[in-house]
Motif scaffolding. Structure first.
Motif, PDB file in Angstrom:
ATOM      1  N   PHE A  42       0.993  -3.374 -13.628  1.00  0.00           N
ATOM      2  CA  PHE A  42       0.428  -2.018 -13.789  1.00  0.00           C
ATOM      3  C   PHE A  42      -0.760  -1.994 -14.759  1.00  0.00           C
ATOM      4  CE2 PHE A  42       4.996  -0.270 -13.084  1.00  0.00           C
ATOM      5  CZ  PHE A  42       4.833  -0.338 -11.718  1.00  0.00           C
ATOM      6  N   PHE A  43      -0.590  -2.632 -15.934  1.00  0.00           N
ATOM      7  CA  PHE A  43      -1.648  -2.602 -16.960  1.00  0.00           C
ATOM      8  C   PHE A  43      -1.434  -3.774 -17.919  1.00  0.00           C
ATOM      9  CE2 PHE A  43       1.768   0.320 -18.075  1.00  0.00           C
ATOM     10  CZ  PHE A  43       2.184  -0.160 -19.306  1.00  0.00           C
ATOM     11  N   SER A  44      -2.490  -4.035 -18.724  1.00  0.00           N
ATOM     12  CA  SER A  44      -2.457  -5.242 -19.582  1.00  0.00           C
ATOM     13  C   SER A  44      -2.284  -4.901 -21.064  1.00  0.00           C
ATOM     14  CB  SER A  44      -3.751  -6.021 -19.402  1.00  0.00           C
ATOM     15  OG  SER A  44      -4.764  -5.416 -20.191  1.00  0.00           O
ATOM     16  N   GLU A  45      -2.247  -5.941 -21.887  1.00  0.00           N
ATOM     17  CA  GLU A  45      -2.124  -5.808 -23.347  1.00  0.00           C
ATOM     18  C   GLU A  45      -3.311  -5.050 -23.954  1.00  0.00           C
ATOM     19  OE1 GLU A  45      -1.307  -8.577 -21.800  1.00  0.00           O
ATOM     20  OE2 GLU A  45       0.792  -8.810 -22.373  1.00  0.00           O
ATOM     21  N   ALA A  46      -4.419  -4.951 -23.197  1.00  0.00           N
ATOM     22  CA  ALA A  46      -5.600  -4.236 -23.717  1.00  0.00           C
ATOM     23  C   ALA A  46      -5.242  -2.786 -24.063  1.00  0.00           C
ATOM     24  CB  ALA A  46      -6.722  -4.270 -22.685  1.00  0.00           C
ATOM     25  N   VAL A  47      -4.249  -2.232 -23.361  1.00  0.00           N
ATOM     26  CA  VAL A  47      -3.863  -0.828 -23.605  1.00  0.00           C
ATOM     27  C   VAL A  47      -3.286  -0.688 -25.015  1.00  0.00           C
ATOM     28  CG1 VAL A  47      -2.357   1.053 -22.847  1.00  0.00           C
ATOM     29  CG2 VAL A  47      -3.460  -0.414 -21.155  1.00  0.00           C
ATOM     30  N   ARG A  48      -2.371  -1.593 -25.379  1.00  0.00           N
ATOM     31  CA  ARG A  48      -1.771  -1.439 -26.714  1.00  0.00           C
ATOM     32  C   ARG A  48      -2.776  -1.812 -27.807  1.00  0.00           C
ATOM     33  NH1 ARG A  48       2.853  -6.170 -26.204  1.00  0.00           N
ATOM     34  NH2 ARG A  48       1.505  -7.915 -26.651  1.00  0.00           N
ATOM     35  N   CYS A  65     -11.289   7.226 -23.536  1.00  0.00           N
ATOM     36  CA  CYS A  65     -10.951   6.231 -22.504  1.00  0.00           C
ATOM     37  C   CYS A  65     -10.338   4.994 -23.135  1.00  0.00           C
ATOM     38  CB  CYS A  65     -12.233   5.712 -21.858  1.00  0.00           C
ATOM     39  SG  CYS A  65     -12.752   6.630 -20.475  1.00  0.00           S
ATOM     40  N   VAL A  66      -9.335   4.426 -22.494  1.00  0.00           N
ATOM     41  CA  VAL A  66      -8.870   3.102 -22.925  1.00  0.00           C
ATOM     42  C   VAL A  66      -9.824   2.036 -22.396  1.00  0.00           C
ATOM     43  CG1 VAL A  66      -7.068   1.389 -22.431  1.00  0.00           C
ATOM     44  CG2 VAL A  66      -6.437   3.638 -23.299  1.00  0.00           C
ATOM     45  N   GLY A  67     -10.396   2.306 -21.211  1.00  0.00           N
ATOM     46  CA  GLY A  67     -11.299   1.321 -20.597  1.00  0.00           C
ATOM     47  C   GLY A  67     -10.560   0.400 -19.645  1.00  0.00           C
ATOM     48  N   GLU A  68      -9.375   0.838 -19.238  1.00  0.00           N
ATOM     49  CA  GLU A  68      -8.591   0.040 -18.275  1.00  0.00           C
ATOM     50  C   GLU A  68      -7.865   1.013 -17.348  1.00  0.00           C
ATOM     51  OE1 GLU A  68      -6.692  -3.511 -19.322  1.00  0.00           O
ATOM     52  OE2 GLU A  68      -4.785  -3.001 -18.391  1.00  0.00           O
ATOM     53  N   ASN A  69      -7.608   0.551 -16.101  1.00  0.00           N
ATOM     54  CA  ASN A  69      -6.876   1.384 -15.151  1.00  0.00           C
ATOM     55  C   ASN A  69      -5.450   0.897 -14.997  1.00  0.00           C
ATOM     56  OD1 ASN A  69      -9.278   2.701 -14.782  1.00  0.00           O
ATOM     57  ND2 ASN A  69      -9.263   2.533 -12.552  1.00  0.00           N
ATOM     58  N   CYS A  70      -4.565   1.835 -14.634  1.00  0.00           N
ATOM     59  CA  CYS A  70      -3.191   1.495 -14.265  1.00  0.00           C
ATOM     60  C   CYS A  70      -3.188   1.355 -12.744  1.00  0.00           C
ATOM     61  CB  CYS A  70      -2.265   2.627 -14.701  1.00  0.00           C
ATOM     62  SG  CYS A  70      -0.548   2.343 -14.247  1.00  0.00           S
ATOM     63  N   SER A  73      -7.365   5.783 -14.215  1.00  0.00           N
ATOM     64  CA  SER A  73      -7.860   5.511 -15.571  1.00  0.00           C
ATOM     65  C   SER A  73      -6.842   5.974 -16.611  1.00  0.00           C
ATOM     66  CB  SER A  73      -9.220   6.166 -15.781  1.00  0.00           C
ATOM     67  OG  SER A  73      -9.127   7.528 -15.504  1.00  0.00           O
ATOM     68  N   ILE A  74      -6.844   5.266 -17.739  1.00  0.00           N
ATOM     69  CA  ILE A  74      -5.868   5.511 -18.808  1.00  0.00           C
ATOM     70  C   ILE A  74      -6.611   6.123 -19.997  1.00  0.00           C
ATOM     71  CG2 ILE A  74      -4.202   4.413 -20.389  1.00  0.00           C
ATOM     72  CD1 ILE A  74      -3.944   2.135 -18.313  1.00  0.00           C
ATOM     73  N   PHE A  75      -6.023   7.189 -20.582  1.00  0.00           N
ATOM     74  CA  PHE A  75      -6.639   7.783 -21.777  1.00  0.00           C
ATOM     75  C   PHE A  75      -5.850   7.401 -23.022  1.00  0.00           C
ATOM     76  CE2 PHE A  75      -3.603  11.146 -20.449  1.00  0.00           C
ATOM     77  CZ  PHE A  75      -2.929  11.348 -21.651  1.00  0.00           C
ATOM     78  N   VAL A  76      -6.526   7.496 -24.159  1.00  0.00           N
ATOM     79  CA  VAL A  76      -5.848   7.341 -25.447  1.00  0.00           C
ATOM     80  C   VAL A  76      -6.099   8.636 -26.230  1.00  0.00           C
ATOM     81  CG1 VAL A  76      -7.816   5.999 -26.386  1.00  0.00           C
ATOM     82  CG2 VAL A  76      -5.618   5.945 -27.555  1.00  0.00           C
ATOM     83  N   ALA A  77      -5.002   9.313 -26.578  1.00  0.00           N
ATOM     84  CA  ALA A  77      -5.083  10.590 -27.302  1.00  0.00           C
ATOM     85  C   ALA A  77      -4.537  10.375 -28.707  1.00  0.00           C
ATOM     86  CB  ALA A  77      -4.259  11.652 -26.581  1.00  0.00           C
ATOM     87  N   SER A  78      -5.266  10.858 -29.703  1.00  0.00           N
ATOM     88  CA  SER A  78      -4.793  10.625 -31.064  1.00  0.00           C
ATOM     89  C   SER A  78      -5.053  11.833 -31.949  1.00  0.00           C
ATOM     90  CB  SER A  78      -5.499   9.407 -31.660  1.00  0.00           C
ATOM     91  OG  SER A  78      -6.884   9.646 -31.719  1.00  0.00           O
ATOM     92  N   GLY A  79      -4.290  11.931 -33.013  1.00  0.00           N
ATOM     93  CA  GLY A  79      -4.477  12.987 -33.994  1.00  0.00           C
ATOM     94  C   GLY A  79      -3.742  12.633 -35.265  1.00  0.00           C
ATOM     95  N   GLU A  80      -4.066  13.369 -36.324  1.00  0.00           N
ATOM     96  CA  GLU A  80      -3.519  13.059 -37.652  1.00  0.00           C
ATOM     97  C   GLU A  80      -2.761  14.273 -38.165  1.00  0.00           C
ATOM     98  OE1 GLU A  80      -6.754  11.246 -39.776  1.00  0.00           O
ATOM     99  OE2 GLU A  80      -5.806  11.845 -41.674  1.00  0.00           O
ATOM    100  N   LYS A  81      -1.619  14.037 -38.821  1.00  0.00           N
ATOM    101  CA  LYS A  81      -0.808  15.173 -39.317  1.00  0.00           C
ATOM    102  C   LYS A  81      -1.278  15.578 -40.719  1.00  0.00           C
ATOM    103  CE  LYS A  81       3.997  16.601 -39.877  1.00  0.00           C
ATOM    104  NZ  LYS A  81       5.375  16.187 -39.607  1.00  0.00           N
TER     105      LYS A  81
END
Ligand SMILES: C[S@@+](CC[C@H](N)C(=O)[O-])C[C@H]1O[C@@H](n2cnc3c(N)ncnc32)[C@H](O)[C@@H]1O
Length: 207
Positions: free
Chosen positions: A21-27, A180-185, A199-207
């Motif tokens: 499905f996807f590679s280590e690049a995602v993590r 964008c993560v820059g990789e597809n699932c 395409s895979i997204f990366v969503a982030s935020g800070e508390k």
């Protein structure tokens, strides 16, 4: 079959499926967005057989791994036997088995599209974050591939990035960004007639 039964059933072959499905690049992208610091504590929500947890342990982060599926967590325990830096907890998205303000990072890879209420799941993940902590979600952009619902028990056909950003803000996170993560699932339907590349997204935020 419900989602828990499905993941119990595929647990022993999940690592092989995941590789397709996807590679280590995602993590690696998720970790770089989080700005990991050795010695900190993370939660891996919807941890499965430990894809994110494994990467975190390698970077010197302690991990609480949470999943609804006993079989998935058993696979992870088998792989990380003897390691003291990881704790395994059975739990549901709506009521994570972690106290308020416990962890420095929350990661959730390919978890959000399986939960009943993504906005509520995000709020619950924010609850367990320490003030100043970071949440990083990696998941699928909105797509058209129905077979992922019937064959892989996906509940949501991905998400609109603007919607995810809004959920992060509503949950009280600062500096919410969806990129964008820059990789597809990628996945092939069982009859071979359809091939998903999402395409895979990366969503982030800070508390
Ligand atoms: C697609 S797998 C991803 C596993 C892992 N994060 C990875 O990247 O390989 C989704 C995981 O989320 C878990 N999950 C799905 N819905 C859940 C829920 N409502 N509460 C807790 N875990 C859930 C499943 O059991 C499964 O292990």
């Amino acid at each position: 079959m419900n989602s828990k039964d499905y993941f119990d059933q595929v647990a022993q072959k999940w690592d092989k499926m995941r590789e397709g499905f996807f590679s280590e690049a995602v993590r690696e992208k998720a970790f770089s967005v989080a700005g990991l610091q050795t010695g900190k504590m993370a939660a891996d929500i919807g941890a499965g057989s430990g894809f994110m947890t494994e990467g975190l342990l390698r970077k010197g982060i302690r991990v609480i791994a949470v999943d609804q599926s006993e079989a998935m967590l058993s696979e992870m325990k088998r792989k990380f036997i003897g390691l003291q830096e990881v704790e395994y907890r059975i739990g549901e998205a709506e009521r994570l088995p972690i106290a308020d303000e416990t962890v420095d990072y929350v990661f959730a890879n390919m978890f959000l599209h399986h939960v009943e209420s993504p906005a509520a799941a995000i709020k619950e993940m924010v609850r367990i974050l320490n003030p100043g902590g970071k949440m990083v979600i990696t998941d699928l952009d909105e797509h058209r591939f129905e077979f992922l619902k019937t064959e892989h028990h996906d509940r949501w056909m991905g998400f609109k990035r603007e919607e995810v950003k809004q959920w992060l803000k509503e949950a009280g996170l600062r500096n919410a960004v969806v990129d964008c993560v820059g990789e597809n699932c990628c996945a092939q339907s069982s009859c071979g007639s359809d091939f998903a590349s999402i395409s895979i997204f990366v969503a982030s935020g800070e508390k």
